[in-house]
Design an enzyme around this catalytic site. Structure first.
Site, PDB file in Angstrom:
ATOM      1  N   LYS A   1       0.865  -1.181   0.000  1.00  0.00           N
ATOM      2  CA  LYS A   1       0.000   0.000   0.000  1.00  0.00           C
ATOM      3  C   LYS A   1       0.897   1.224   0.000  1.00  0.00           C
ATOM      4  O   LYS A   1       1.447   1.608   1.026  1.00  0.00           O
ATOM      5  CB  LYS A   1      -0.889  -0.034   1.256  1.00  0.00           C
ATOM      6  CG  LYS A   1      -2.245   0.625   1.100  1.00  0.00           C
ATOM      7  CD  LYS A   1      -2.186   2.117   0.914  1.00  0.00           C
ATOM      8  CE  LYS A   1      -1.877   2.896   2.166  1.00  0.00           C
ATOM      9  NZ  LYS A   1      -1.657   4.335   1.912  1.00  0.00           N
TER      10      LYS A   1
ATOM     11  N   GLU B   1      -0.852   7.596  -0.146  1.00  0.00           N
ATOM     12  CA  GLU B   1      -1.864   8.159  -1.050  1.00  0.00           C
ATOM     13  C   GLU B   1      -1.299   9.318  -1.869  1.00  0.00           C
ATOM     14  O   GLU B   1      -1.774   9.605  -2.958  1.00  0.00           O
ATOM     15  CB  GLU B   1      -3.108   8.614  -0.261  1.00  0.00           C
ATOM     16  CG  GLU B   1      -2.858   9.473   0.974  1.00  0.00           C
ATOM     17  CD  GLU B   1      -2.679   8.604   2.234  1.00  0.00           C
ATOM     18  OE1 GLU B   1      -1.904   7.638   2.173  1.00  0.00           O
ATOM     19  OE2 GLU B   1      -3.302   8.933   3.259  1.00  0.00           O
TER      20      GLU B   1
ATOM     21  N   GLY C   1       6.656   4.817   8.519  1.00  0.00           N
ATOM     22  CA  GLY C   1       5.851   6.032   8.631  1.00  0.00           C
ATOM     23  C   GLY C   1       6.003   6.655  10.002  1.00  0.00           C
ATOM     24  O   GLY C   1       7.025   6.469  10.670  1.00  0.00           O
TER      25      GLY C   1
ATOM     26  N   THR D   1       1.027   6.531  13.685  1.00  0.00           N
ATOM     27  CA  THR D   1       0.412   5.498  12.843  1.00  0.00           C
ATOM     28  C   THR D   1       1.037   4.144  13.147  1.00  0.00           C
ATOM     29  O   THR D   1       0.334   3.126  13.177  1.00  0.00           O
ATOM     30  CB  THR D   1       0.567   5.849  11.350  1.00  0.00           C
ATOM     31  OG1 THR D   1       0.119   7.176  11.144  1.00  0.00           O
ATOM     32  CG2 THR D   1      -0.238   4.917  10.472  1.00  0.00           C
ATOM     33  N   GLY D   2       2.339   4.117  13.411  1.00  0.00           N
ATOM     34  CA  GLY D   2       3.006   2.864  13.758  1.00  0.00           C
ATOM     35  C   GLY D   2       2.376   2.228  14.994  1.00  0.00           C
ATOM     36  O   GLY D   2       2.208   1.008  15.061  1.00  0.00           O
TER      37      GLY D   2
ATOM     38  N   GLU E   1       9.442   0.897  10.981  1.00  0.00           N
ATOM     39  CA  GLU E   1      10.476   1.889  10.637  1.00  0.00           C
ATOM     40  C   GLU E   1       9.832   3.252  10.843  1.00  0.00           C
ATOM     41  O   GLU E   1       9.080   3.717   9.986  1.00  0.00           O
ATOM     42  CB  GLU E   1      10.866   1.747   9.163  1.00  0.00           C
ATOM     43  CG  GLU E   1      11.281   0.355   8.776  1.00  0.00           C
ATOM     44  CD  GLU E   1      12.763   0.272   8.570  1.00  0.00           C
ATOM     45  OE1 GLU E   1      13.410   1.329   8.532  1.00  0.00           O
ATOM     46  OE2 GLU E   1      13.268  -0.841   8.461  1.00  0.00           O
TER      47      GLU E   1
ATOM     48  N   CYS F   1      13.452  10.359   7.208  1.00  0.00           N
ATOM     49  CA  CYS F   1      13.346   9.853   8.584  1.00  0.00           C
ATOM     50  C   CYS F   1      14.699   9.908   9.273  1.00  0.00           C
ATOM     51  O   CYS F   1      14.794  10.153  10.463  1.00  0.00           O
ATOM     52  CB  CYS F   1      12.818   8.434   8.573  1.00  0.00           C
ATOM     53  SG  CYS F   1      13.786   7.348   7.542  1.00  0.00           S
TER      54      CYS F   1
ATOM     55  N   GLU G   1      10.281  15.368  15.971  1.00  0.00           N
ATOM     56  CA  GLU G   1      10.620  15.336  14.548  1.00  0.00           C
ATOM     57  C   GLU G   1       9.802  16.391  13.806  1.00  0.00           C
ATOM     58  O   GLU G   1       8.598  16.484  14.005  1.00  0.00           O
ATOM     59  CB  GLU G   1      10.281  13.944  13.995  1.00  0.00           C
ATOM     60  CG  GLU G   1      10.633  13.795  12.541  1.00  0.00           C
ATOM     61  CD  GLU G   1      10.306  12.399  12.014  1.00  0.00           C
ATOM     62  OE1 GLU G   1       9.157  11.964  12.174  1.00  0.00           O
ATOM     63  OE2 GLU G   1      11.206  11.763  11.447  1.00  0.00           O
TER      64      GLU G   1
HETATM   65  P1  NAD Z   1       2.053   8.273   8.101  1.00  0.00           P
HETATM   66  O1  NAD Z   1       2.280   7.383   9.237  1.00  0.00           O
HETATM   67  O2  NAD Z   1       0.937   9.227   8.150  1.00  0.00           O
HETATM   68  O3  NAD Z   1       1.800   7.432   6.744  1.00  0.00           O
HETATM   69  C1  NAD Z   1       2.658   6.424   6.328  1.00  0.00           C
HETATM   70  C2  NAD Z   1       1.861   5.372   5.606  1.00  0.00           C
HETATM   71  O4  NAD Z   1       0.920   4.793   6.497  1.00  0.00           O
HETATM   72  C3  NAD Z   1       1.040   5.879   4.417  1.00  0.00           C
HETATM   73  O5  NAD Z   1       1.057   4.911   3.392  1.00  0.00           O
HETATM   74  C4  NAD Z   1      -0.357   5.989   4.998  1.00  0.00           C
HETATM   75  O6  NAD Z   1      -1.379   5.888   4.018  1.00  0.00           O
HETATM   76  C5  NAD Z   1      -0.367   4.788   5.907  1.00  0.00           C
HETATM   77  N1  NAD Z   1      -1.363   4.833   6.982  1.00  0.00           N
HETATM   78  C6  NAD Z   1      -1.926   5.911   7.579  1.00  0.00           C
HETATM   79  N2  NAD Z   1      -2.816   5.512   8.533  1.00  0.00           N
HETATM   80  C7  NAD Z   1      -2.807   4.162   8.538  1.00  0.00           C
HETATM   81  C8  NAD Z   1      -3.471   3.171   9.313  1.00  0.00           C
HETATM   82  N3  NAD Z   1      -4.349   3.495  10.267  1.00  0.00           N
HETATM   83  N4  NAD Z   1      -3.207   1.875   9.071  1.00  0.00           N
HETATM   84  C9  NAD Z   1      -2.315   1.520   8.133  1.00  0.00           C
HETATM   85  N5  NAD Z   1      -1.652   2.413   7.356  1.00  0.00           N
HETATM   86  C10 NAD Z   1      -1.887   3.721   7.563  1.00  0.00           C
HETATM   87  O7  NAD Z   1       3.429   8.955   7.900  1.00  0.00           O
HETATM   88  P2  NAD Z   1       3.755  10.145   6.939  1.00  0.00           P
HETATM   89  O8  NAD Z   1       3.502  11.390   7.677  1.00  0.00           O
HETATM   90  O9  NAD Z   1       3.101   9.941   5.627  1.00  0.00           O
HETATM   91  O10 NAD Z   1       5.327   9.894   6.730  1.00  0.00           O
HETATM   92  C11 NAD Z   1       6.256  10.570   7.423  1.00  0.00           C
HETATM   93  C12 NAD Z   1       6.734   9.776   8.623  1.00  0.00           C
HETATM   94  O11 NAD Z   1       7.339   8.544   8.215  1.00  0.00           O
HETATM   95  C13 NAD Z   1       7.806  10.494   9.400  1.00  0.00           C
HETATM   96  O12 NAD Z   1       7.529  10.446  10.754  1.00  0.00           O
HETATM   97  C14 NAD Z   1       9.083   9.718   9.096  1.00  0.00           C
HETATM   98  O13 NAD Z   1      10.062   9.781  10.053  1.00  0.00           O
HETATM   99  C15 NAD Z   1       8.582   8.356   8.862  1.00  0.00           C
HETATM  100  N6  NAD Z   1       9.493   7.611   7.989  1.00  0.00           N
HETATM  101  C16 NAD Z   1      10.316   6.665   8.540  1.00  0.00           C
HETATM  102  C17 NAD Z   1      11.216   5.973   7.751  1.00  0.00           C
HETATM  103  C18 NAD Z   1      12.131   4.932   8.321  1.00  0.00           C
HETATM  104  O14 NAD Z   1      12.689   4.154   7.568  1.00  0.00           O
HETATM  105  N7  NAD Z   1      12.329   4.846   9.612  1.00  0.00           N
HETATM  106  C19 NAD Z   1      11.275   6.230   6.396  1.00  0.00           C
HETATM  107  C20 NAD Z   1      10.434   7.201   5.863  1.00  0.00           C
HETATM  108  C21 NAD Z   1       9.529   7.885   6.687  1.00  0.00           C
END
Ligand code: NAD
Length: 497
Positions: free
Chosen positions: A192, A195, A245, A249-250, A267, A301, A401
């Site tokens: 997935k 978006e 992400g 959300t994690g 991650e 990240c 962050e």
């Molecule tokens: P986010 O958590 O909002 O979204 C990430 C992904 O999760 C997207 O595909 C989103 O559609 C999906 N998502 C959202 N809600 C969900 C749910 N309830 N269930 C399952 N999936 C869901 O994060 P973001 O704001 O889009 O991305 C930025 C964040 O990601 C930053 O905090 C960054 O540090 C982190 N990030 C970490 C790494 C790493 O390798 N550690 C790499 C890139 C980004």
């Protein structure tokens, strides 16, 4: 510029989009519309305008994709030798290299990043597929000394259906660093993408199919986190989740995984320290810091977002960093900008709110600190490269962050104080140090809590180096052989002889 690349850039600038972008989910070997028939827009962050639409998936599409991935687990894919799986990955690596220009231009349109950065990402993806192509037939178990009457050994088996949730900042690279090892291990997948950035992952799925992947092995469902992502991570038909992400959300994903006791790699974010000691090579440190925080407009990240500088060198270092930040011209990723846009208006607002709060709380802005109109594209979402002197160790500027081009600076009297400051947040993703004193560099590498440590070159490494975090930055590792084992389950077998 090659003709191919020049033509694609010209088309994207002239028309604001590219012909031939994928428009559907990729399920069971072909592009399909959403069961609901709904579509969503994708935006060019450099212009702030929609440039294409894509299917908007929900639980029904996730059901179809998981069913296809489960069926494919016992299909022709399961009968391929590891070396044959490697051959498919190697063909994919070559095809990605052949089409690198198209992947990069699409990535720039969708994510906003500068074309040179997108090209770097695509180059990394070519290497990732080649690396895991070579690793597919080198995944081996062990034999154990269980005594004269027994033989004991371990077998690495694929975990089954692996789900990937991918963010928008490194859409293709993050997808690839999960897809390539999962396929090498013999898994099937449902991915997935974010978006905001679905296209290069959909293109990759089609290309892998062309490289010989049987139908159903790799499925991609576009859609929002709330509709498609939540349905995927809660699905009883998946065996493993890799989530990349935000922390919030994690945590939701972890709760959903608990329901079916689904294996999980997280991650998450970071507030990574970059320590600069007075004896460093100043030119190398300046170049490293500029890249660590302004590459991809800080939407990384593992950005080096927290500069911890030894007092004796703070003044000349900050002078050069401020000059460097002021020289970075914001502009569209397809032009010759020094820094690209922020991916979405929501993220731009988050970055601005962090800095506005910090200013109001008495942190000193050394440069930047404002939303800025781009010089070359008449729209889009841009933030000035920003450097802020932190008021104190507990300020949110130090602890949280920001995920934008904002460098927080902490001045410390000596090495010991710098190490304490480096460890004083709840994140632990990466850490860097610039010094000519190798003993101090290695003491730092031991003392700092981080998934990876860079000495005298931030972001050094490549696909062979495992990557991941500790504490609130998550757990589990991507990349390297550790990344491959994430997609395996270990079986111990003992025979009485
Ligand atoms: P986010 O958590 O909002 O979204 C990430 C992904 O999760 C997207 O595909 C989103 O559609 C999906 N998502 C959202 N809600 C969900 C749910 N309830 N269930 C399952 N999936 C869901 O994060 P973001 O704001 O889009 O991305 C930025 C964040 O990601 C930053 O905090 C960054 O540090 C982190 N990030 C970490 C790494 C790493 O390798 N550690 C790499 C890139 C980004």
């Amino acid at each position: 510029m090659t003709a191919d690349r020049a033509d694609l850039v010209a088309e994207a600038i002239r028309t604001g989009t590219l012909a031939g972008l994928p428009g559907g989910h990729f399920i069971d070997g072909r592009f399909v519309e959403s069961a609901s028939g709904r579509r969503m827009e994708s935006f060019d962050p450099g212009r702030g305008k929609a440039f294409a639409t894509v299917a908007a998936g929900d639980g029904q599409d996730i059901d179809r994709a998981v069913a296809a991935a489960r069926a494919a687990l016992s299909g022709p894919w399961s009968r391929l030798s590891p070396a044959a799986r490697g051959d498919i990955l190697m063909r994919a690596s070559r095809l990605i290299a052949e089409r690198a220009a198209r992947f990069a231009v699409v990535e720039t349109l969708d994510s906003g990043k500068r074309l040179a950065e997108a090209e770097g990402d695509v180059g990394g993806v070519v290497k990732a597929f080649a690396y895991y192509a070579g690793a597919a037939d080198k995944l081996q178990g062990d034999s154990m000394p269980v005594g004269p009457d027994h033989i004991g050994l371990t077998i690495e088996e694929p975990v089954g259906v692996a789900a990937q949730i991918v963010p928008w900042n490194y859409p293709l690279s993050t997808a690839a660093r999960g897809i390539a090892p999962a396929l090498a291990a013999g898994c099937t997948l449902v991915v997935k993408p974010a978006e905001q950035t679905p296209f290069t992952t959909l293109m990759l799925a089609e290309l892998l199919h062309e490289a010989g992947l049987p139908a159903g092995v790799l499925n991609v469902v576009a859609g929002t986190g709330a509709e498609a992502g939540a349905a995927l991570v809660a699905h009883p038909g998946i065996d493993h989740i890799t989530f990349t992400g935000s922390v919030a959300t994690g945590q939701r994903v972890m709760r959903a995984a608990a329901e079916h006791v689904t294996r999980l790699v997280l991650e998450l974010g970071g507030k990574s320290p970059l320590v600069v000691l007075a004896d460093c090579d100043l030119d190398a440190a300046v170049a490293g810091i500029m890249e660590a925080i302004f590459e991809n407009a800080g939407q990384i990240c593992s950005a080096g977002s927290r500069l911890i500088v030894e007092e004796a060198i703070a003044e000349p270092l900050l002078e050069r960093l401020v000059a460097g930040a002021q020289a970075l011209r914001p502009g569209h990723g397809l032009g010759d900008a020094g820094i690209g846009p922020i991916n979405s208006p929501a993220q731009l607002a988050r970055v601005a709110a962090h800095v506005d709060r910090a200013r109001a709380a008495g942190n000193r802005i050394l440069t930047g600190g404002a939303v800025v109109p781009p010089e070359d594209c008449g729209g889009g979402w841009f933030y000035q490269p920003t450097i802020v002197l932190a008021a104190g160790p507990d300020d949110p500027l130090v602890q949280e962050e920001i995920f934008g081009p904002v460098l927080t600076v902490q001045v410390m009297p000596d090495f010991e104080a710098a190490v304490v400051a480096a460890n004083a947040t709840s994140y632990a993703l990466v850490a860097g140090i610039y010094t000519r004193d190798h003993a101090k560099a290695w003491r730092f590498a031991r003392a700092v809590d981080a998934g990876q440590v860079y000495i005298n070159e931030f972001f050094a490494g490549g696909i062979a180096m495992p990557f991941g975090g500790n504490r609130k930055s998550g757990f589990g590792r991507a990349k390297g052989m550790a990344g491959l084992r994430s997609y395996c389950k270990l079986k111990s077998v003992v025979a009485r002889i």
